[in-house]
Scaffold this active site. Structure first.
Site, PDB file in Angstrom:
ATOM      1  N   HIS A   5      -3.530  -5.785   1.061  1.00  0.00           N
ATOM      2  CA  HIS A   5      -2.895  -5.992   2.373  1.00  0.00           C
ATOM      3  C   HIS A   5      -2.847  -7.458   2.781  1.00  0.00           C
ATOM      4  O   HIS A   5      -3.725  -7.921   3.506  1.00  0.00           O
ATOM      5  CB  HIS A   5      -3.667  -5.213   3.438  1.00  0.00           C
ATOM      6  CG  HIS A   5      -3.486  -3.736   3.366  1.00  0.00           C
ATOM      7  ND1 HIS A   5      -2.470  -3.070   4.015  1.00  0.00           N
ATOM      8  CD2 HIS A   5      -4.190  -2.782   2.705  1.00  0.00           C
ATOM      9  CE1 HIS A   5      -2.555  -1.764   3.762  1.00  0.00           C
ATOM     10  NE2 HIS A   5      -3.592  -1.560   2.966  1.00  0.00           N
ATOM     11  N   CYS A  25       0.844  -1.200   0.000  1.00  0.00           N
ATOM     12  CA  CYS A  25       0.000   0.000   0.000  1.00  0.00           C
ATOM     13  C   CYS A  25       0.881   1.254   0.000  1.00  0.00           C
ATOM     14  O   CYS A  25       1.568   1.514  -0.971  1.00  0.00           O
ATOM     15  CB  CYS A  25      -0.967  -0.058   1.180  1.00  0.00           C
ATOM     16  SG  CYS A  25      -2.346   1.076   1.008  1.00  0.00           S
ATOM     17  N   GLU A  84      -1.077  -8.748   5.008  1.00  0.00           N
ATOM     18  CA  GLU A  84      -0.914  -8.881   6.463  1.00  0.00           C
ATOM     19  C   GLU A  84      -2.260  -8.861   7.193  1.00  0.00           C
ATOM     20  O   GLU A  84      -2.336  -9.242   8.343  1.00  0.00           O
ATOM     21  CB  GLU A  84       0.018  -7.773   6.995  1.00  0.00           C
ATOM     22  CG  GLU A  84      -0.595  -6.391   7.199  1.00  0.00           C
ATOM     23  CD  GLU A  84      -0.745  -5.568   5.922  1.00  0.00           C
ATOM     24  OE1 GLU A  84      -0.579  -6.145   4.822  1.00  0.00           O
ATOM     25  OE2 GLU A  84      -1.047  -4.359   6.031  1.00  0.00           O
TER      26      GLU A  84
END
Lengths: 84, 236
Positions: free
Chosen positions: B205, B88, B207
């Protein structure tokens, strides 16, 4: 000698400008006619000390390449004005 | 064997702890938080540039972070072949630092988009995606206002010809096409890698979907792929 440098940063013509397009639609919605295009950019004003216009121009030109504009998507132009 | 991982923290980063947690949870290895003012850092095997709004996205996303002292070190290690992943805002910083080509512009419809999207794995032979298969469809969240990937036509051709596009936005059944990218990205690009194969940038994302408890595990293989790359390299 003090100078004011006005850096004008705009998206390259080939890059879609959704902000400009939104403003264009709003202007048209207000009843305005004949608008060909609207593009949004940035103005950055820098006041600095320098020996002459050329030196100041060259310096800010480098800054523009390195930081103020992203050559991938933007172009820029500079106006140098002495401050009395 | 242990590997050294750094998560760089810029003023305005907000996914740094998420990255530390998912890396540690998935791999069992620790990650250091490294403040952006550091001008000398260890020879980290993996550097993660997390998401967020570094410097409030002033001027352009990632433009100011790129000149943080730590970035000279990130660039040094990237040129030495160490792994660097930008997620990002991290991706935006990598393009500003010229470690990856192109730029991330304002989303086509000007809207900040925060939702799960679908990604197709286009290259499963990279250091970051070896645990996936080409064509896998992943469900992963995006959360950005400037994810509209843009590059010159020459640059796009280079990405295509060298198989450097790693992830594309797609439909749930894996179809890629015009208008499927939620942000207007060229060629539906969601993630790219450099030619040397050690620097990856992506807008979604992973994560945030690395643990079942957090709603998904489709991003988990990014971390396990990196781990297995490091193990194969045998860096210690």
């Amino acid at each position: 000698m003090k100078y004011k440098v006005i850096v004008r940063v705009v998206l390259k013509p080939s890059v879609l400008d959704p902000q400009g397009a939104a403003i264009e639609r709003a202007l048209t919605a207000m009843g305005n006619k004949g608008i060909d295009s609207v593009r949004v950019g940035k103005i950055i004003e820098i006041v600095l000390e320098g020996p002459d216009e050329k030196t100041v121009f060259d310096k800010v030109n480098i800054w523009s390449d390195e930081l103020l504009a992203n050559p991938n998507m933007e172009t820029y132009s500079l106006i140098v004005e002495p401050i009395a | 064997m242990t590997f050294k991982t750094a998560v760089i923290v810029f003023p305005g980063s907000n996914c740094d702890q998420d990255c530390v947690r998912s890396w540690q949870t998935v791999t069992g290895l620790k990650a250091d938080l490294v403040w952006h003012k550091e001008s000398k850092i260890d020879n980290y095997d993996l550097i993660i540039l997390p998401g967020g709004f570094s410097y409030g996205d002033y001027l352009r996303t990632g433009a100011i972070a790129r000149f943080s002292p730590v970035m000279a070190e990130v660039i040094r290690l990237a040129y030495k072949g160490h792994l660097v992943i930008g997620i990002c805002n991290g991706f935006q910083i990598l393009t500003e630092a010229h470690l990856l080509p192109g730029a991330l512009l304002r989303n086509r419809y000007l809207k900040y988009i925060c939702k799960d999207i679908y990604l197709r794995v286009e290259n499963a032979k990279t250091a970051f995606t070896g645990g996936y298969h080409r064509g896998d469809v992943l469900r992963i969240p995006i959360s950005h206002g400037e994810g509209n990937y843009n590059v010159s036509s020459h640059g796009l051709k280079e990405l295509q010809d060298h198989d450097l596009i790693v992830f594309r936005y797609c439909t749930p059944d894996g179809t890629v096409g015009a208008d499927i990218a939620p942000n207007g990205s060229m060629d539906s690009i969601a993630g790219i890698i450099n030619k040397a194969g050690n620097v990856l940038g992506l807008m979604p994302h992973p994560e945030r979907v690395s643990e079942d408890e957090l709603g998904g595990t489709d991003g988990r293989s990014v971390w396990t792929s990196i781990l297995s790359t490091l193990q194969k390299r045998g860096v210690a």
